[in-house]
Design a protein around this motif. Sequence first.
Motif, PDB file in Angstrom:
ATOM      1  N   ILE A 186      12.677  39.074  -4.220  1.00 50.66           N
ATOM      2  CA  ILE A 186      13.953  38.948  -3.528  1.00 50.66           C
ATOM      3  C   ILE A 186      13.937  39.776  -2.245  1.00 50.66           C
ATOM      4  CG2 ILE A 186      16.389  39.568  -3.676  1.00 50.66           C
ATOM      5  CD1 ILE A 186      16.259  38.892  -6.644  1.00 50.66           C
ATOM      6  N   MET A 211      16.000  37.615   0.489  1.00 49.72           N
ATOM      7  CA  MET A 211      17.108  36.954  -0.198  1.00 49.72           C
ATOM      8  C   MET A 211      18.179  38.003  -0.506  1.00 49.72           C
ATOM      9  SD  MET A 211      16.414  33.669  -1.129  1.00 49.72           S
ATOM     10  CE  MET A 211      16.956  33.263  -2.791  1.00 49.72           C
ATOM     11  N   PRO A 212      19.420  37.564  -0.595  1.00 49.13           N
ATOM     12  CA  PRO A 212      20.458  38.508  -1.001  1.00 49.13           C
ATOM     13  C   PRO A 212      20.204  38.968  -2.430  1.00 49.13           C
ATOM     14  CG  PRO A 212      21.389  36.464  -0.191  1.00 49.13           C
ATOM     15  CD  PRO A 212      19.942  36.234  -0.382  1.00 49.13           C
ATOM     16  N   PRO A 213      20.681  40.082  -2.835  1.00 47.68           N
ATOM     17  CA  PRO A 213      21.523  40.987  -2.044  1.00 47.68           C
ATOM     18  C   PRO A 213      20.754  42.157  -1.472  1.00 47.68           C
ATOM     19  CG  PRO A 213      21.634  41.578  -4.338  1.00 47.68           C
ATOM     20  CD  PRO A 213      20.585  40.518  -4.236  1.00 47.68           C
ATOM     21  N   PHE A 249      17.532  40.900   3.086  1.00 48.04           N
ATOM     22  CA  PHE A 249      18.532  39.956   3.566  1.00 48.04           C
ATOM     23  C   PHE A 249      19.337  40.576   4.697  1.00 48.04           C
ATOM     24  CE2 PHE A 249      22.965  38.400   3.186  1.00 48.04           C
ATOM     25  CZ  PHE A 249      22.742  37.086   3.555  1.00 48.04           C
ATOM     26  N   ILE A 250      19.742  41.809   4.475  1.00 48.16           N
ATOM     27  CA  ILE A 250      20.544  42.481   5.501  1.00 48.16           C
ATOM     28  C   ILE A 250      19.731  42.638   6.773  1.00 48.16           C
ATOM     29  CG2 ILE A 250      21.631  44.672   6.066  1.00 48.16           C
ATOM     30  CD1 ILE A 250      22.476  44.839   3.133  1.00 48.16           C
ATOM     31  N   LEU A 290      19.481  39.336   8.496  1.00 46.43           N
ATOM     32  CA  LEU A 290      20.782  38.988   9.067  1.00 46.43           C
ATOM     33  C   LEU A 290      21.004  39.757  10.371  1.00 46.43           C
ATOM     34  CD1 LEU A 290      22.591  37.005   7.662  1.00 46.43           C
ATOM     35  CD2 LEU A 290      23.900  38.859   6.682  1.00 46.43           C
ATOM     36  N   THR A 301      20.063  49.458   0.518  1.00 40.64           N
ATOM     37  CA  THR A 301      20.982  48.326   0.638  1.00 40.64           C
ATOM     38  C   THR A 301      22.427  48.793   0.499  1.00 40.64           C
ATOM     39  OG1 THR A 301      19.293  47.053  -0.496  1.00 40.64           O
ATOM     40  CG2 THR A 301      21.428  46.012  -0.201  1.00 40.64           C
TER      41      THR A 301
END
Lengths: 950, 509
Positions: free
Chosen positions: B383, B388-390, B394-395, B398, B474
């Motif tokens: 992940i 991938m989130p979370p 992912f952040i 983004l 995170t």
Amino acid sequence: MSLLLIVLLPFIGALFPALMIRVGRNASAAAAFFATSLAFVLLMSHAPALFRGEVLQAGWEWLPGLGLNVNFLLDGLGFFFAALILGIGLLIIVYARYYLSKDDPVGVFYTYLLLFQGAMVGIVVSDNVLLLLIFWELTSLSSFLLIGYWKHLPEGRQGARMALAVTGAGGLAMIAGMLLIGDIAGSYDLSVILQRAESIQASPQYLPALVLILIGCFTKSAQFPFHFWLPHAMAAPTPVSAYLHSATMVKAGLFLMARMWPVLSGTEAWFYIVATTGLVTMTIGAFIALFKDDLKGLLAYSTVSHLGLVTMLFGFGTPMAATAAVFHVLNHATFKAALFMSAGIVDHEAGTRDVRRLGGLMHLMPVTATLAMVAGASMAGLPLLNGFLSKEMMLHEAASTAWLGQGWVLGTAATIAACFSVAYSFRFIAHVFMGPIRKDYPHHPHDPPLGMWIPPAVLVVLVVLIGLFPDTLAGPLVAMVARAVTGGQVLDYHLAQWHGFTPALGMSVVAIVVGTLLIRSYPRVRALWTAGPHPEAKRIFDGLITGAVDIAQRLTHGVHNGSMQRYLAVMLSAMLLLGYFVFASSPNAPGTRALMPASAVAVVGWVLLMGACLALVLMHQQRLLALVVVGVIGLIVSIGFVYLSAPDLALTQISVEVVTVILMLLALNFLPKRSPRESSTVRRLRDAGLAIAAGLGVGGAAWAVMTRDAETLSGYYLEQSVAGGGGSNVVNVILVDFRGFDTFGEIIVLGIAALTIFALLDGLMVSAAGRRLQSWRPDQARAADRHPMMLAVATRAMLPLALMVGIYIFLRGHNVPGGGFIAGLVVAVALIVQYMASGFGWAAHRMKVDYHALIGAGVLVAAATGLGALVAGFPFLTSTVWHLDLPLLGELHIASAMFFDTGVFLVVVGATMLALANLSRLGRHAEHLLVNREPMDVDPSRPSFAAGEH
Amino acid sequence: MNQWIVFAILLPAVMAPVLVLAARHDIVLARVLSVAACAAQLALALGFFVSASSEPPQMYALGDWPAPFGIVLVLDRLSALMLLLSGALSLLVLLYAIGGWDARGRHFHALWQFQVMGINGAFLTGDFFNLFVFFEILLIASYGLMVHGGGRDRVGAGVQYVVVNLLGSTLFLIAVGLIYSVAGTLNMADLALKVPELAQGDRAILNTGALLLLMVFGVKAALVPLHFWLPGTYANAPAPVAALFAIMTKVGAYSIIRLYVLAFGAEAGASAWLAAPWLLPAALVTLVLGMAGVLGARSLGQLAAFSVIGSMGTLLIAVGLFSEQALGAGLYYLVHSTLAAAALFLVADLVSARRIVHGGQLDAGPAFADSGLLSAYFFVLAIAVCGMPPLSGFIGKLLILDSARSSALVAWIWSLVLGTSLLCIVGFARAGSTLFWRRHGVGDLPPPEQDVSSSGVLPMVSTGAILFALVMFTVFAGPATVWLDDTAAQVFQPGQYIDAVLGAGGINE
């Protein structure tokens, strides 16, 4: 806080089942049930406020810079979906407890299930679209685990991967879409975005954003052409199918369409994309469902069809259609979950879920049959049940909406889909439960335990009650949700079974009649279908994936084929191309420095150097010869340094040359004496071209640099050498003082190299390579006198002299050419020669120093010198000069840099000798040589020698 | 002058010879000393982190020679961040290594300390010839670590590693020579002052030198087409070494950030943003090739190695955008990808060691020990690595996507970053389901006794600690990004750095 808790409870609860399973399956299920019911109760506690029309919001900052915040919003729509998720979740938890067998890891199941549940609740109460995305992808991930739960089933693994790939891809598209929307709206908060419908729809980025978000919705909600993953996800245990693939996850796409409905809908693009996709999906899904023999497959395609129905309704873009869509979501969730559970019961009790092997179950399992048949009738859209209500509404909306200006298209297509829908529902009822009892069920079917049929029974009761009293039971809820979806528009409608003789009623009647006819003549219909083409989506998808993997593997393993020659050629070409391009495209003024005349010495040296380089290339296969030529090149380079007035460099270069050539000679002993010719002529030409280009490039660069005068640091160093550095040899002062830190680093490099050689060869001895070495036989004849007397005598006589030279070079270094580095090399050469002349054993016996220690001590001495300054309050490596007045010797200047240089000296000697010692060790190991104790073992048959040891 | 700065380099530089002298025959003593040194460094790095957060860049003049004549170390927010990252990583991975890997060859701990010294030095030095020296230390120490434990494949890959990197070193010298010949300085801050004032006629040499230097850093950062050393090296290196190498690629990225914003950034006149047109496209290709490699991987080692290339592509996209916002995003991704890559190599090793016959090959085998916990580790890491989130991946993605909006290549960046994520997801899903779900051969037999190398609790715990760090990174993404954005802002104000090195009058000289 309460909102946060509703989301968090399932996640927190997810920890417990996996632990409580140690107590037992009931404890595990109870833990899951408890967490879910807590969240459910919490949610319900907000119901009164929501029915009053309030909206609950709560928020915490997470990543304000990006606009990603933990903002929750609970309105009618979110409440409705959350209630579905948690409510059906409770039923599923009970059902799964009885469905899963003793061999299944139940604790893990509930953990996954609650993770999924939390992610779903997160989606429907997120106010922030980026937060929503996070939960969105979490549902993909947790459903991956759930679909693949029976990991021993290949279908399960493939289905899980397929679902993840398709929904994951949709999620990625949606990331882009949400980023676009957020940019237009100026915020990622839904409460803001929902107010910006006009500016969003006017933006040029509206269409890309819409398409990207819809890809996300369509993949999740299994809309054509992304519908194919859903039937394959049926490899999951039935509770998963009932939960994810009928009631919740596949509704996430619908939820998002509903959520964004006020912003995105109402445009032509929305209508044609969404309504058409929905229509096609509804029809195709219903059509295929009719021919599925697997009960869950039939239900899966039916789900696809119903999802299409809802999508189409949202696509119409009218508030009334949206209301119908919301109502159908509720109805579908109730009857479809009940049907999946019933199918699971049949599978569980009868041992198969193949329609062709079933029939007559009504008599054997009456309770299950009743539940399934009522729910099936609702799916067919028969009157008095809830399915009928929303289907009527759908038919009405379809009949009154024009598509490409044609009023009949949607109505006709919807009726056709309804016909198939009735047909497959009847098939589900008739072919499984009706007909005679068969004798060939895999198990003996009977009704399941209470815990297994109560959950579907609860849902079926709802199906009937909502069907009978829609306005009382579902009216307020539907109205509240519809208000939330449409942005507060109040509509004049009421939910009822009887609306008079409307076109929709006519279409319903047609559907029921045609559906009945279809099922009555099923064998013929089936034969027709069998004759047609069946594009197998799985095969296409697998082909795509396999193709992608194949391309990826070819690319990866083709590009990275392990050939160092190729790697270097690519890298060198890139360097040359970039270097040339940049140089050519930037302004360059030729240097102005006057050129010196080429003296005869320089010309001779140049010719020798070129000749030697050429010879090296031509003779590189004969390694010994090549090594000699390398030595020649080094020698000429050293002479070049002398010619260019750089005595320090020359001294260093020449001693480095001596040491490396000797060490390489020792290494070459164990290697083939000739390199095989390994590369083709084409390859050699390529390499030659590259080498020439690189040579010209470096030569050109050197020319460009040397023909111009630039102001550099040299002036300062010349000025400060004596004044600040206490030495008149600027080169040495630079090395040990101005840039002593560089030298500190470089001696460490040398030390590490020696340690690495030691570690590498030490490992080699015990490995397979070591065994090969054991059985290695020298490929060349050995001289009879290993240690010639003349050499031994001469070297021993020279040793004190050489050491003197070393010390001399060391001491003078600060003021005239020399220094610790060169001195170290000179001493190392003197010692190496001893080893060569008199043998390792003899020499090592007399050399009591451990070379590891020498390296370590050298680094420490250098560091300690630097730290001395620190103690005195100056920065690391600050130098100082002491003036001593000694008797006899007179005045003496001692620079602290000398101690530093001592460290350099020690490391150089230690590193060189450690490398030598290891190569020699390798030699003894390989040739089983006896360690000589006598200096000149001219005669190997000497008695003392024969008694020697290894 | 902050006297402590030099200790980030001196501490491992002294500990390593001590280990050679005193502890080369005693693995227990070596472990104690080595862990103590790494812990002390982490403490030091924390101190730097606090100090750099509140103060302007700090300079340390070695030998008390004024810049640009002597060598300086500079501690600013960026270098403090890198030191903290390397300190934390080296300690955690070292704990993994003392689970058994360190005893498989000689001098592991000494080489480890030298390697840490090289990494810290590269992050601190303000002199680009001194940077060369630290690159050499890095290279030779990493070579020693990489062939630790020996074995045919490993030693073979080691040869490639060292040869390819020596090519890079040679180019480094050429590039430094070119720059020095026209700018007459080796000090980065001084170079920043000299570059805008340079005569037009000298631009060709300067720009060539600068871009060749970019390629040198590109070699370290595994930028395509200079990445060739990476797959073989990472896939064959001992796991803890590969995990530590996760920060080595960041040395390349750090150097690019440092030099091309400081000296070839907005104020570089005719040479402004010199690296931008080259770096961004190359980074995009790197991303694609890396993620394609993830999909095409045949072993866990390859999977991890190519995911490092892919993540370097993502990181260098952010760097190549050369904007404050993108750099802030890039730094977040840098921290994330370092931790994730390191943990991935460790998990790959834990799994491979337990699959006696199949090792790290991506094919179905019999059940193996601890597969429950390891599959959870792998899932979390997949992940993280795929973004991938979370989790932080992912952040990070983004943030990078968000910062790319104003770029001319925004469509390329968005579609490639998101598209390759899918390749990564499919690749990891295939790998994971094959390793942990598919069973083939003797299924239910209890697994045989394993290799000592990675059994025991310590490796599991240290790997878990890295995962925990990812989770925390995170959760506290908000404060972290604020800090990192300030760091990016500081990098984009070269004046602060130049003032620190050359004094406030430096600008006017």
